[in-house]
Write an enzyme that holds these catalytic residues in place. Structure first.
Site: not given
Ligand code: NDP
Length: 273
Positions: A47, A52, A77, A110
């Protein structure tokens, strides 16, 4: 390799229920490596979004993986400044070019920009008709936004991608999407790590010898959502993938279903007309 379920969308296309989110995976090596490692581990759904800034790296990693195109599910998006009829058509073309693909598996609006909303959806319908995207959908739509879209659309959106986790349990939206056959997709399913130390969440995790992050993902999967946690770390990519094999019971689901506190870690579209 853990098996990720496929869900069938309202147009008959299937989508891997667990995917990798790449928001804030830095353009260049970080995004490339995250996607490559995820594909090696067994993820098939990526995704991304034009905002991004990493579509080129995602595309390169996807192509280098050498997997059959039919096994991959790539999402992008259209960003706010590109909304409107002609601009959306051009934005999709640009995303395809950057990704190095002929077709997106899913293209999303988006954010529900007010002034251009109808024209943007008309463009999305054309993109689906002409095959630039196998499926089209929306993101950050509330029930109200969906109702007005469904009232005029020729093609219903296949998904609505919104923030969703136990601390933002959007039950009304989930019920509405189920009733209208719009697949709900959970973004920020880990609440961006902001509640991983919640003691009630930890209790469920400890009971299963799992991590809090795995419990959050398993909860959204158990509700039938598509879930797209983001990580750029190989160990966490594997940990998150293993959530597909975590069996939560009724007691866990009841507890997790009681944690809602309206926590928004991203943005709140509910005020938008
Ligand atoms: P998430 O809830 O997926 O959290 C991501 C964070 O958690 C990062 O800091 C990551 O750090 C950390 N993390 C990941 N796995 C673990 C784990 N097992 N244990 C502890 N920490 C963990 O947040 P996102 O906001 O990134 O949401 C996911 C996806 O959703 C986005 O990447 C995007 O593709 C989508 N999205 C879409 C939006 C929209 O408006 N349509 C808005 C926001 C997100 P690290 O990478 O260092 O592991």
């Amino acid at each position: 390799m853990p098996t990720i379920a496929n869900l069938t969308l309202n147009n008959g296309v299937t989508i891997p229920q667990l995917g990798l989110g790449v928001y804030e995976a830095a353009a260049g090596q970080e995004a490339y490596d995250a996607v490559q490692q995820a594909l090696q581990l067994g993820y098939r759904h990526i995704d991304t979004a034009s905002i991004y800034g990493n579509e080129a790296d995602v595309g390169r990693a996807v192509r280098d993986a050498g997997l059959p195109r039919s096994e991959l599910f790539v999402v992008s998006k259209v960003w706010n400044k590109d909304q409107g009829y002609d601009a959306t058509l051009r934005a999709c073309e640009r995303s395809l070019q950057l990704l190095g693909l002929d077709q997106l598996d899913l293209y999303l609006i988006h954010w529900p920009q007010t002034a251009t909303r109808k024209d943007t959806w008309r463009a999305m319908e054309r993109l689906a008709r002409e095959g630039m995207a196998r499926s089209v959908g929306v993101s950050n739509y509330t029930v109200r936004h969906l109702q007005s879209l469904l009232a005029t659309a020729n093609l219903p959106p296949v998904v609505n991608q919104v923030e969703f986790h136990p601390f933002l349990y959007q039950q009304d939206l989930l019920r509405f999407c189920r009733a209208e056959s719009v697949q709900l997709e959970a973004y920020s399913p880990l609440a961006r790590g902001q509640r991983l130390d919640d003691r009630r969440l930890r209790r469920v995790a400890d009971k299963h010898g799992a991590s809090p992050a795995q419990v959050m993902i398993a909860w959204a999967l158990a509700l039938g959502l598509v879930v797209i946690p983001k990580s750029v770390r190989p160990a966490r990519l594997a940990e998150n993938l293993d959530s597909v094999a975590l069996p939560l019971d009724e007691e866990d689901l009841a507890l997790l279903g009681s944690l809602d506190e309206g926590l928004r870690t991203c943005w709140d579209p509910s005020h938008l007309p």
